[in-house]
Scaffold this active site. Structure first.
Site, PDB file in Angstrom:
ATOM      1  N   GLU A 121      10.139   1.893  10.339  1.00 61.89           N
ATOM      2  CA  GLU A 121      11.337   2.742  10.022  1.00 61.89           C
ATOM      3  C   GLU A 121      10.393   4.199  10.128  1.00 61.89           C
ATOM      4  O   GLU A 121       9.661   4.460   9.401  1.00 61.89           O
ATOM      5  CB  GLU A 121      11.575   2.410   8.570  1.00 61.89           C
ATOM      6  CG  GLU A 121      13.005   2.872   8.362  1.00 61.89           C
ATOM      7  CD  GLU A 121      13.103   4.264   7.942  1.00 61.89           C
ATOM      8  OE1 GLU A 121      13.374   5.238   8.928  1.00 61.89           O
ATOM      9  OE2 GLU A 121      12.866   4.756   6.881  1.00 61.89           O
ATOM     10  N   CYS A 154      13.941  10.936   6.331  1.00 65.32           N
ATOM     11  CA  CYS A 154      13.969  10.804   7.800  1.00 65.32           C
ATOM     12  C   CYS A 154      15.462  10.821   8.340  1.00 65.32           C
ATOM     13  O   CYS A 154      15.582  10.891   9.559  1.00 65.32           O
ATOM     14  CB  CYS A 154      13.257   9.181   7.870  1.00 65.32           C
ATOM     15  SG  CYS A 154      13.898   8.242   6.465  1.00 65.32           S
ATOM     16  N   LYS A 168       0.880  -1.148  -0.111  1.00 63.11           N
ATOM     17  CA  LYS A 168       0.034   0.023   0.049  1.00 63.11           C
ATOM     18  C   LYS A 168       0.940   1.152  -0.094  1.00 63.11           C
ATOM     19  O   LYS A 168       1.596   1.548   0.918  1.00 63.11           O
ATOM     20  CB  LYS A 168      -0.687   0.279   1.181  1.00 63.11           C
ATOM     21  CG  LYS A 168      -1.789   1.357   1.118  1.00 63.11           C
ATOM     22  CD  LYS A 168      -2.166   1.797   2.627  1.00 63.11           C
ATOM     23  CE  LYS A 168      -1.424   3.091   2.813  1.00 63.11           C
ATOM     24  NZ  LYS A 168      -1.511   4.201   2.040  1.00 63.11           N
ATOM     25  N   GLU A 196      10.518  16.263  15.027  1.00 60.54           N
ATOM     26  CA  GLU A 196      11.214  15.963  13.719  1.00 60.54           C
ATOM     27  C   GLU A 196      10.160  17.066  12.809  1.00 60.54           C
ATOM     28  O   GLU A 196       9.010  17.230  13.143  1.00 60.54           O
ATOM     29  CB  GLU A 196      10.734  14.652  13.341  1.00 60.54           C
ATOM     30  CG  GLU A 196      11.254  14.483  11.591  1.00 60.54           C
ATOM     31  CD  GLU A 196      10.931  13.147  11.306  1.00 60.54           C
ATOM     32  OE1 GLU A 196       9.544  12.666  11.492  1.00 60.54           O
ATOM     33  OE2 GLU A 196      11.596  12.705  10.633  1.00 60.54           O
ATOM     34  N   GLY A 228      -4.635   4.786   4.424  1.00 57.65           N
ATOM     35  CA  GLY A 228      -4.276   4.224   5.565  1.00 57.65           C
ATOM     36  C   GLY A 228      -5.015   3.500   6.522  1.00 57.65           C
ATOM     37  O   GLY A 228      -4.812   2.604   6.826  1.00 57.65           O
ATOM     38  N   VAL A 230      -7.062   0.598   4.093  1.00 56.75           N
ATOM     39  CA  VAL A 230      -6.057  -0.414   3.406  1.00 56.75           C
ATOM     40  C   VAL A 230      -4.957  -0.817   4.304  1.00 56.75           C
ATOM     41  O   VAL A 230      -4.529  -1.819   4.864  1.00 56.75           O
ATOM     42  CB  VAL A 230      -5.793  -0.003   2.052  1.00 56.75           C
ATOM     43  CG1 VAL A 230      -4.617  -1.079   1.495  1.00 56.75           C
ATOM     44  CG2 VAL A 230      -6.623   0.040   1.169  1.00 56.75           C
ATOM     45  N   GLY A 231      -4.103   0.360   4.947  1.00 60.90           N
ATOM     46  CA  GLY A 231      -3.150   0.219   5.697  1.00 60.90           C
ATOM     47  C   GLY A 231      -3.612  -0.610   7.029  1.00 60.90           C
ATOM     48  O   GLY A 231      -2.801  -1.340   7.621  1.00 60.90           O
ATOM     49  N   GLY A 234      -4.638   2.985  -1.515  1.00 61.88           N
ATOM     50  CA  GLY A 234      -6.026   3.144  -0.745  1.00 61.88           C
ATOM     51  C   GLY A 234      -5.348   3.893   0.182  1.00 61.88           C
ATOM     52  O   GLY A 234      -4.173   4.139   0.730  1.00 61.88           O
TER      53      GLY A 234
HETATM   54  P1  NAP Z   1       2.056   8.704   7.837  1.00 60.55           P
HETATM   55  O1  NAP Z   1       0.804   9.272   8.142  1.00 60.55           O
HETATM   56  O2  NAP Z   1       2.883   8.170   8.890  1.00 60.55           O
HETATM   57  O3  NAP Z   1       1.847   7.937   6.553  1.00 60.55           O
HETATM   58  C1  NAP Z   1       2.826   6.975   6.093  1.00 60.55           C
HETATM   59  C2  NAP Z   1       2.180   5.670   5.355  1.00 60.55           C
HETATM   60  O4  NAP Z   1       1.040   5.075   6.439  1.00 60.55           O
HETATM   61  C3  NAP Z   1       0.980   6.276   4.383  1.00 60.55           C
HETATM   62  O5  NAP Z   1       0.795   5.238   3.250  1.00 60.55           O
HETATM   63  C4  NAP Z   1      -0.088   6.383   5.188  1.00 60.55           C
HETATM   64  O6  NAP Z   1      -1.325   6.172   4.615  1.00 60.55           O
HETATM   65  C5  NAP Z   1      -0.232   5.131   5.981  1.00 60.55           C
HETATM   66  N1  NAP Z   1      -1.109   5.173   7.125  1.00 60.55           N
HETATM   67  C6  NAP Z   1      -1.761   6.410   7.698  1.00 60.55           C
HETATM   68  N2  NAP Z   1      -2.422   5.831   8.709  1.00 60.55           N
HETATM   69  C7  NAP Z   1      -2.213   4.515   8.841  1.00 60.55           C
HETATM   70  C8  NAP Z   1      -2.853   3.671   9.637  1.00 60.55           C
HETATM   71  N3  NAP Z   1      -4.019   4.084  10.705  1.00 60.55           N
HETATM   72  N4  NAP Z   1      -2.808   2.431   9.492  1.00 60.55           N
HETATM   73  C9  NAP Z   1      -2.087   1.937   8.690  1.00 60.55           C
HETATM   74  N5  NAP Z   1      -1.364   2.704   7.487  1.00 60.55           N
HETATM   75  C10 NAP Z   1      -1.596   3.998   8.085  1.00 60.55           C
HETATM   76  O7  NAP Z   1       3.075   9.741   7.310  1.00 60.55           O
HETATM   77  P2  NAP Z   1       2.655  11.016   6.668  1.00 60.55           P
HETATM   78  O8  NAP Z   1       1.152  11.672   7.153  1.00 60.55           O
HETATM   79  O9  NAP Z   1       2.793  10.858   5.277  1.00 60.55           O
HETATM   80  O10 NAP Z   1       3.644  11.974   7.150  1.00 60.55           O
HETATM   81  C11 NAP Z   1       3.794  12.870   8.596  1.00 60.55           C
HETATM   82  C12 NAP Z   1       5.012  12.869   9.097  1.00 60.55           C
HETATM   83  O11 NAP Z   1       5.475  11.351   8.902  1.00 60.55           O
HETATM   84  C13 NAP Z   1       6.136  13.427   8.656  1.00 60.55           C
HETATM   85  O12 NAP Z   1       5.888  14.700   9.011  1.00 60.55           O
HETATM   86  C14 NAP Z   1       7.378  12.818   9.066  1.00 60.55           C
HETATM   87  O13 NAP Z   1       7.487  13.228  10.233  1.00 60.55           O
HETATM   88  C15 NAP Z   1       7.138  11.326   9.262  1.00 60.55           C
HETATM   89  N6  NAP Z   1       7.721  10.496   8.080  1.00 60.55           N
HETATM   90  C16 NAP Z   1       8.676   9.813   8.148  1.00 60.55           C
HETATM   91  C17 NAP Z   1       9.193   9.283   6.904  1.00 60.55           C
HETATM   92  C18 NAP Z   1      10.482   8.460   7.271  1.00 60.55           C
HETATM   93  O14 NAP Z   1      10.988   8.076   6.111  1.00 60.55           O
HETATM   94  N7  NAP Z   1      10.802   7.942   8.446  1.00 60.55           N
HETATM   95  C19 NAP Z   1       8.578   9.430   5.790  1.00 60.55           C
HETATM   96  C20 NAP Z   1       7.526   9.942   5.575  1.00 60.55           C
HETATM   97  C21 NAP Z   1       7.120  10.809   6.692  1.00 60.55           C
HETATM   98  P3  NAP Z   1      -2.150   7.518   3.638  1.00 60.55           P
HETATM   99  O15 NAP Z   1      -1.398   7.665   2.371  1.00 60.55           O
HETATM  100  O16 NAP Z   1      -3.314   7.221   3.283  1.00 60.55           O
HETATM  101  O17 NAP Z   1      -2.069   8.759   4.752  1.00 60.55           O
END
Ligand code: NAP
Ligand code: MG
Length: 473
Positions: free
Chosen positions: A252, A289, A177, A381, A210, A213-214, A208
């Site tokens: 990660e 990250c 996903k 962060e 998070g 699908v997640g 889809g």
């Molecule tokens: P995120 O919300 O953690 O999303 C990452 C992935 O997880 C996306 O595919 C997201 O789907 C999915 N997801 C969200 N909620 C979920 C749930 N309850 N169950 C399963 N999967 C779920 O990250 P973001 O909103 O994209 O970014 C926010 C912050 O994350 C950034 O500001 C940064 O601090 C951190 N980040 C860290 C890294 C890293 O490499 N360590 C990378 C990106 C972001 P959707 O796309 O549908 O939301």
């Protein structure tokens, strides 16, 4: 979409399940170009039924793929790698349009790096100890089963490759996903995998949300391991959901990595340290990250460092070397860190204002000095181009500042080779670059503390998706 939509809007109406492209039964999703705010694409998303179908075919394909000889698995991965290399410019264009990185960055960082990771992983696969002996035991490393992969938007191809390729190499099957903000690179990867000739069901793509699908991938009893990259709060939610079925998790997560300049650093090392740290912190619009977002320097060299950092930062013009942030929401969040108050009472901004393009999610690259180690800016962060400079009174103090974080992902040390190597050993973090050591596409990648669980890439990435069995005789 209405018929007034621009002609060049990409359409991805199909999911990839069991080697077939089929229409997703979930809602459509618009993908935006964060540099221009134009619609890049419309994709169909998976429904719960689609995800269940993908998990079922991945389970069905598992025994056959796990039993496929290593040389054959390596050969398919190599074909996939060559196809991606042939399509590198096309991939860079897709990433430019969904994630906003300037084309040159899109090509070098977003495409060439994951190709190097595939090379290193295939090499590791060919010498991986799937069978070893220990006393009267034969120790077998066996692929875990079905891996559910959930990836973020910051590196839409790389973050997928570092999870999916070691899993496929190990003999596991995968349901992916990708992030809702950047699903397009994953479609391109699925097409490359399809052309490379993976058996049906070995790799499956279900874009889809998070929440739907997640969440299902994290809970489903037929998913053996969930492998997630993204924010620490979502990582906690996924780990809790996975606990219901005692699923294995690879996480990660975020970072607040420190670049530490030691007391014995030469003037030349100091100058390089500042330049490299600014470049690393601002890479990908600050959205990596492992960003070196804290520069820790000897207090008596603070004024010199501030001047060097301001000069280095001035080269990162938005729309030139610096790309945009991913979304309007992310811009608002990042800007909340750009006020000196976020760094404590003594904090000062050492960079100036710059013009931003009219449209797109751009921010001013910013360096803030004399940051309080306990402040929100030093602790959280940012995920944007904001560098904090912190002053240390000794090398021990610098180590204490560097380790004063819930995170432990990346890091750097600058100074005499022996002292720097010794300090690298004292940092509670998953990777440290000493005096400018470069990225190694075969080295284990992952976090200490709340930066994550498990390791990705190369031999360690393969081991991460294997169970270990002891057979006594
Ligand atoms: P995120 O919300 O953690 O999303 C990452 C992935 O997880 C996306 O595919 C997201 O789907 C999915 N997801 C969200 N909620 C979920 C749930 N309850 N169950 C399963 N999967 C779920 O990250 P973001 O909103 O994209 O970014 C926010 C912050 O994350 C950034 O500001 C940064 O601090 C951190 N980040 C860290 C890294 C890293 O490499 N360590 C990378 C990106 C972001 P959707 O796309 O549908 O939301
Ligand atoms: Mg999110």
């Amino acid at each position: 979409m209405t018929d007034t939509a621009p002609q060049d809007v990409l359409r991805e109406p199909y999911l990839y399940i069991g080697g077939q492209w089929s229409a997703g039964r979930g809602a459509d999703l618009e993908v935006e170009n964060p540099a221009t705010e134009e619609t890049t694409a419309v994709v169909t998303q998976a429904s719960v039924e689609d995800v269940e179908a993908a998990i079922a075919v991945a389970r069905e394909a598992f025994d056959g793929w796990a039993a496929t000889p290593v040389s054959e698995r390596a050969a398919v991965l190599r074909r996939a790698r060559d196809i991606l290399a042939e399509r590198a410019d096309e991939l860079a264009t897709i990433i430019n349009r969904e994630q906003g990185s300037p084309l040159k960055v899109a090509r070098a960082l977003h495409v060439d790096t994951p190709i190097a990771v595939i090379d290193a992983t295939v090499e590791a696969l060919e010498r991986f100890p799937f069978r070893s002996e220990l006393g009267n035991s034969v120790v077998l490393r066996e692929p875990v089963g079905v891996v559910g992969a959930i990836t973020p938007w910051n590196l839409p191809l790389h973050q997928v490759v570092v999870k999916v390729v070691p899993a496929l190499a190990a003999g596991a099957t995968v349901v992916l996903k990708p992030a809702g903000l950047t699903p397009l690179a994953a479609f391109a990867l699925a097409r490359a995998f399809d052309d490379a000739g993976f058996p049906p069901g070995v790799f499956n793509l279900v874009p889809g949300s998070g929440r739907v699908v997640g969440d299902l991938l994290s809970r489903h009893p037929d998913v053996d391991q969930v492998s997630f990259t993204g924010s620490t709060p979502v990582g906690r939610t996924i780990a809790a959901a996975a606990a219901e079925t005692v699923k294995r998790v690879t996480l990660e997560l975020g970072g607040k990595s420190a670049s530490v300049v030691l007391a014995d650093a030469t003037d030349e090392q100091l100058a390089t340290a500042v330049k490299v740290t600014v470049a690393n912190c601002f890479l990908n619009g600050g959205q990596t990250c492992t960003a070196l977002s804290r520069l820790v320097v000897p207090r008596e060299r603070l004024a010199e460092v501030e001047e060097l950092a301001a000069t280095a930062a001035a080269k990162y013009t938005p729309g030139g070397r610096l790309g945009p942030l991913i979304s309007a929401g992310q811009r608002k969040e990042v800007e909340s860190f750009m006020v000196p108050g976020a760094g404590g009472d003594q904090a000062v901004t050492v960079t100036g204002d710059v013009d931003l393009p009219d449209r797109g999610h751009w921010v001013v690259p910013t360096v803030i000095s004399r940051v309080d180690p306990e402040s929100r800016l030093a602790q959280e962060e940012v995920f944007g181009p904001v560098l904090s400079i912190l002053a240390a009174d000794s090398d021990d103090h610098a180590v204490a500042i560097a380790n004063n974080s819930i995170y432990g992902l990346g890091g750097a040390v600058w100074g005499g080779d022996d002292t720097a190597l010794a300090v690298a050993g004292r940092l509670r973090t998953g990777q440290v670059d000493v005096n400018g050591g470069g990225f190694n596409p075969g080295a284990p990648f992952g976090g200490y503390k709340q930066s994550g669980v498990g390791r990705e890439i190369g031999e360690h990435g393969i081991a991460d998706v294997c169970e270990t069995k002891a057979v006594q005789r």
